[in-house]
Design a protein around this motif. Structure first.
Motif, PDB file in Angstrom:
ATOM      1  N   TRP A  55      35.407  31.627  44.647  1.00 13.47           N
ATOM      2  CA  TRP A  55      36.347  32.459  43.903  1.00 13.47           C
ATOM      3  C   TRP A  55      36.290  32.074  42.434  1.00 13.47           C
ATOM      4  CZ3 TRP A  55      39.149  36.672  43.679  1.00 13.47           C
ATOM      5  CH2 TRP A  55      40.214  36.756  42.784  1.00 13.47           C
TER       6      TRP A  55
ATOM      7  N   GLY B  49      38.583  36.803  38.124  1.00 10.56           N
ATOM      8  CA  GLY B  49      39.172  37.371  39.326  1.00 10.56           C
ATOM      9  C   GLY B  49      38.167  38.024  40.252  1.00 10.56           C
TER      10      GLY B  49
ATOM     11  N   ALA C 224      38.165  32.249  39.228  1.00  9.57           N
ATOM     12  CA  ALA C 224      39.511  32.538  38.721  1.00  9.57           C
ATOM     13  C   ALA C 224      39.478  33.106  37.305  1.00  9.57           C
ATOM     14  CB  ALA C 224      40.359  31.268  38.750  1.00  9.57           C
TER      15      ALA C 224
END
Length: 261
Positions: A72, A77, A74
């Motif tokens: 993931w 996103g 961040a």
């Protein structure tokens, strides 16, 4: 790998399946898959769920088993899949690129350069006055041509009366009745001598018979001066200095652009 990836098209990452057996969430029925899972014919331990008739796997588990990275991000996103990296579950460490090495400053304020050019003209006319010779007139076209000569020498690290492309210096204008003085003065020398550029270059020319002859030549009526900062053959910052002289009665209508080596 493509065959394996087809198994988890439509992968659901956000389901929180609390029960190991089955759970219904708003009409969606999820049940742990108990069927053996084989990777290239060999059994692997991968948690899977059958949801409404379709099998779903965790992307991280597939990456770990097959050998690609998934994580993931961040910062933007997004879910990142990197098939060219082994599985870590984390973003690769950022590698700082080498910072460019600062290059020597090779420019000077235009106002300062113009003042130095005028100082060279004035000092040259002072020498002519001492020798009973009429003053030279600064000629716009000749000033432009002298600057072209200085610029092309600085840009190509060429210190010569021959232009960087092999042509004679007289080709910088459409008039061949032009004389030229050139000089290359390292900034370090000026600092050590605590001297001004105009004073230093005119004094140096005056100590050379050929250059002095140009400066006090009575047949010359106009002058042009060019100055450009550059690097000399030893890698030192320097000034490329140019004087051009035009014979009385002749005119310049065209000036060339800087030549390239």
């Amino acid at each position: 790998m493509k065959k394996i990836l087809y198994l988890f098209i439509g992968l659901a990452l956000g389901f929180a399946l609390g029960s190991p057996a089955a759970q219904a969430i708003e009409g969606i029925f999820a049940q742990r898959c108990t069927s053996p899972i084989l990777l290239n014919g060999a059994p692997v331990e991968i948690e899977a769920y059958n949801i409404n008739g379709h099998n779903y796997f965790k992307l991280r588990d597939i990456g770990k088993a097959v050998g690609f990275n998934a994580y993931w991000n961040a910062e933007d996103g997004t879910v990142q899949i990197e098939t060219n990296r082994p599985y870590t579950g984390e973003a690769p460490a950022k590698v700082e690129t080498d910072k460019p090495v600062p290059q020597p400053e090779v420019t000077a304020p235009a106002a300062d350069v113009d003042a130095m050019k005028q100082d060279i003209v004035d000092r040259t006319n002072a020498l002519r006055k001492e020798n009973g010779i009429a003053a030279l007139t600064a000629n716009d076209k000749l000033m432009q041509a002298a600057q072209v000569r200085a610029d092309e020498m600085a840009a190509n690290t060429v210190y010569s009366h021959t232009r960087p492309d092999g042509r004679k210096y007289t080709t910088v204008t459409d008039c061949k009745y032009v004389g030229e003085n050139i000089h290359q003065i390292p900034l370090l020398y000026l600092e050590q001598q605590k001297g001004e550029l105009a004073e230093t270059v005119v004094h140096s020319w005056s100590k050379s018979a050929g250059h002095m002859e140009n400066m006090i030549n009575a047949s010359y009526a106009s002058i042009g001066v060019g100055l450009a900062r550059g690097i000399d053959g030893n890698g030192l910052e320097c000034w490329y200095c140019v004087q051009l002289f035009l014979r009385d009665g002749y005119h310049i209508t065209w000036v060339d652009t800087p030549a390239k080596g």
